[in-house]
Design an enzyme around this catalytic site. Structure first.
Site: not given
Length: 495
Positions: A372, A397, A408
């Protein structure tokens, strides 16, 4: 425009505005971290908001903005004052700070939810506390939303408008239902009362007499005894065409094919019917029909509920939107922490009964702060979205879940999956993220973005809770980080 702080008998702080020439007013606050330009012209009322914050300056600034936007605002500086104020006059919504002396926001919310007559009031927390556990605690004690300081005015307005809109629509719906019940009560009055209200009633009213076949005594049609203009319009006929005439049966097919048989049952059994009907032509109209036995026939009322049906549709759409907002992470569009917490609790209970394993993977993007700082937060957001969608591809599933755990960090919940199955999913995650090939020049591990993963598997039981599984997966994740990152670690299977 000027702002004054006045002390009432309950010691609450009331924000009031004095008339002033129309002009632009610029409001700024370093505490709240926003600025807004508001037109000085007055707004119409939109709802009543109670602000609770121990800092009067914060109350004054936020309250002034909400007043200018058309809301009615009351402000108090402590939790005890908030409870006293709410018990005297209930607001439509409460904006509640957490860190306050004597009684914090959590305690205030719990006190509100403990009182049946107050527990329906929506509570939105506004706090500088940004830890995930603070937010989880806010939701668990009854809050419907959480806004982190510093915030934007537009965000506050958007968060409060949803609950306020639903409350307004619920009041409108309640009024419609109340009117319908009042109209239905008229139906049970005597024939003389029915005749006196026919022409003045806003609802359709009619009385029908059974026409029976002489040989069998079975009802073959109905003759109209009295009918008011509302029903005549619904049938697209003049009253003169209906009163005293037979042939009512053929008019019923434009409503429902079996409505005639239902009216026959009312006459023969004495059991009333009540149902909603849709009449479609150039326009669509909804009616609520009520029919009760009246002599050898029945009395019927029709109430136009088209507006109510429209409100019900809007309310359903609003509830659906709120449900989506409550369960989806706004950035990545996968499940959020709140949704994950609910699901893991449900799966823990289910699998404890079935004695099947429950696996959890917690993964963290390696050196994401450095990413970042170097590429910027917009690029960071793009990376989070790409990674979230890649992780979502690893589960097939319906019971499996991928959620954003915070920042994050992501989680993958795998019911009825053993450790070997969870490892396979973790390997698939690493492969898919590697295929994304997102550059990360500041990573000490690789030139591309990588992830570290912690895996834990347990067979749930009612003597423990899901926090044990989360804790083990989290511990395994930190072991993976300490071991050099870009790898997965499986927690010990010791129960």
């Amino acid at each position: 425009m000027t702002i004054k702080l006045q002390n009432n008998s309950d010691n609450s702080i009331v924000l009031s505005t004095n008339p002033a020439p129309q002009k632009d007013i610029v409001l700024k606050s370093p505490d709240f971290g926003f600025s807004m330009t508001a037109d000085a012209a007055p707004y119409t009322g939109k709802g009543t908001i109670l602000l609770v914050d121990d800092i009067p300056e914060n109350l004054q600034l936020l309250g002034d903005i909400l007043i200018r936007l058309g809301y009615t605002v009351r402000s108090v500086t402590s939790g005890k004052m908030a409870l006293k104020t709410v018990r005297v006059k209930q607001p439509d919504i409460i904006l509640l700070d957490i860190k306050m002396p004597e009684m914090d926001g959590y305690q205030v919310c719990e006190a509100l939810k403990a009182e049946p007559e107050l527990q329906h009031i929506p509570v939105i927390f506004i706090s500088a506390l940004d830890d995930v556990l603070d937010k989880v605690k806010a939701f668990s004690c009854g809050g419907i939303d959480y806004i982190t300081k510093p915030f934007q005015v537009e965000e506050v307005v958007a968060r409060i408008e949803g609950p306020l809109t639903i409350q307004r629509q619920q009041r409108q719906l309640h009024e419609e239902v109340k009117k319908r019940r009042e109209a239905e009560e008229v139906l049970y009055q005597s024939r003389s009362l029915l005749a006196s209200v026919l022409n003045s009633s806003l609802n359709g009213i009619a009385a029908m007499q059974a026409v029976r076949r002489p040989a069998t005594g079975n009802i073959e049609d109905f003759r109209c005894l009295v009918v008011n203009p509302v029903i005549a319009r619904a049938l697209n006929r003049d009253r003169e065409e209906l009163v005293g005439k037979m042939g009512f049966k053929r008019f019923l097919h434009q409503f429902e094919i079996d409505l005639f048989e239902q009216f026959v049952a009312v006459v023969e059994t004495g059991e009333p019917i009540a149902q909603d009907l849709c009449l479609q032509g150039q326009d669509t109209f909804w009616y609520h029909l009520t029919a009760v036995k009246l002599g050898d026939g029945f009395a019927v009322t029709l109430q136009d509920i088209t507006d109510r049906k429209s409100i019900e549709v809007k309310l359903q759409q609003a509830n659906q939107k709120l449900e989506e907002l409550a369960n989806l992470d706004g950035l990545t569009q996968i499940a959020n922490r709140r949704c994950f917490d609910q699901r893991i609790q449900a799966e823990w209970l289910r699998l404890s009964r079935e004695q099947q394993p429950l696996s959890l993977i917690i993964l963290d993007i390696d050196a994401f702060k450095a990413y970042n700082d170097f590429y910027g937060h917009l690029a960071g957001d793009d990376s989070l979205r790409l990674i979230a969608q890649a992780i979502a591809q690893t589960v097939k599933r319906p019971a499996d879940m991928v959620a954003r755990f915070g920042g994050e960090e992501f989680v993958i919940l795998l019911p009825a999956t053993d450790s070997e199955g969870a490892i396979k999913v973790a390997e698939d995650v690493q492969s898919l993220i590697a295929e994304l090939a997102i550059p990360h020049k500041q990573s000490p591990i690789s030139e591309m973005i990588t992830v570290s993963l912690g895996i834990a598997t347990l067979i749930p039981d009612t003597d423990r809770n899901s926090n044990l599984l989360i804790g083990r997966a989290d511990e395994a994740l930190y072991q993976a980080k300490d071991g050099g990152r870009n790898r997965y670690i499986v927690a010990s299977s010791t129960n």
